[in-house]
Write an enzyme that holds these catalytic residues in place. Sequence first.
Site, short mmCIF file in Angstrom:
data_model
loop_
_atom_site.label_atom_id
_atom_site.label_comp_id
_atom_site.label_asym_id
_atom_site.label_seq_id
_atom_site.Cartn_x
_atom_site.Cartn_y
_atom_site.Cartn_z
N LYS A 1 5.97 17.85 0.27
CA LYS A 1 5.82 16.62 -0.67
C LYS A 1 6.11 15.36 -0.12
O LYS A 1 6.80 15.02 0.91
CB LYS A 1 7.18 16.71 -1.66
CG LYS A 1 6.96 18.23 -2.35
CD LYS A 1 8.18 18.53 -3.43
CE LYS A 1 8.22 19.81 -3.98
NZ LYS A 1 9.39 20.23 -4.65
N GLU B 1 8.27 30.19 -7.64
CA GLU B 1 9.27 29.29 -7.19
C GLU B 1 10.37 29.87 -7.28
O GLU B 1 10.83 30.74 -7.91
CB GLU B 1 9.11 28.21 -8.67
CG GLU B 1 10.30 27.01 -8.22
CD GLU B 1 10.32 26.01 -9.48
OE1 GLU B 1 10.70 24.63 -9.20
OE2 GLU B 1 10.13 26.45 -10.34
N HIS C 1 14.59 23.20 -4.98
CA HIS C 1 13.13 24.01 -5.19
C HIS C 1 12.61 24.08 -3.98
O HIS C 1 12.41 23.37 -3.19
CB HIS C 1 12.47 23.57 -6.19
CG HIS C 1 13.19 23.06 -7.63
ND1 HIS C 1 12.96 21.90 -8.55
CD2 HIS C 1 14.44 23.64 -8.29
CE1 HIS C 1 13.76 21.78 -9.41
NE2 HIS C 1 14.51 23.11 -9.51
N LYS D 1 18.19 26.87 -14.81
CA LYS D 1 17.57 27.12 -13.59
C LYS D 1 18.18 26.91 -12.33
O LYS D 1 18.46 27.61 -11.51
CB LYS D 1 15.85 26.81 -13.59
CG LYS D 1 15.35 27.15 -12.32
CD LYS D 1 13.79 27.14 -12.34
CE LYS D 1 13.59 25.44 -12.28
NZ LYS D 1 12.22 24.88 -12.20
N GLU E 1 0.89 -1.11 0.06
CA GLU E 1 -0.10 0.05 -0.01
C GLU E 1 0.92 1.23 -0.08
O GLU E 1 1.53 1.34 0.88
CB GLU E 1 -0.77 0.06 1.05
CG GLU E 1 -1.82 0.92 1.32
CD GLU E 1 -3.00 0.77 2.41
OE1 GLU E 1 -2.56 1.09 3.59
OE2 GLU E 1 -3.93 0.10 2.23
#
Length: 182
Positions: A71, A142, A62, A168, A28
């Site tokens: 995240k 960002e 980032h 970047k 899972e």
Amino acid sequence: MKVTPTAIPDVLILEPKVFGDARGFFFESFNQKVFDEAVGRHVEFVQDNHSRSARGVLRGLHYQIQQPQGKLVRCVRGAVFDVAVDIRRSSTTFGRWVGVELSEDNHRQLWIPEGFAHGFLVVSEVAEFLYKTTAFYSPTHERCILWSDPELGIDWPDTGIAPQLSGKDAAGSRFDGAELPS
């Protein structure tokens, strides 16, 4: 699911129970109730992302100065060295980083809450990386901290080739001059 705090306690390693036999495996990968209990609050994800990169590709560091993103990240093919840098000015771990190898073999996930810069380096021939975010991507908000900033001193693994960066990421700000969320 096994939950292990890192050297920065808000960043968590999540390891699912994997059921495997000669046919393959099952686990899972996400359960809202179990995840919320692990992090100690309700977290709502609004976006899923998937990237594919070759050995030596380094993405990051980032973050967004508005609409910060938490995240939940994992690597489903290959392996990456994943890094979270604490950019919360009021934190006792401000400016510190943690790094964890995530791979298709260890099935680990890393929870990186809002208030962290994030990046990863591909250490296998190819890696596919998945991540759920708590806020939508906002290009105008960002920012990027330079992956090699000596003030952070991130100990990136040696992949045998120079890191491959986007324009970047190569132009990221030094940590001491970075625009950080308030």
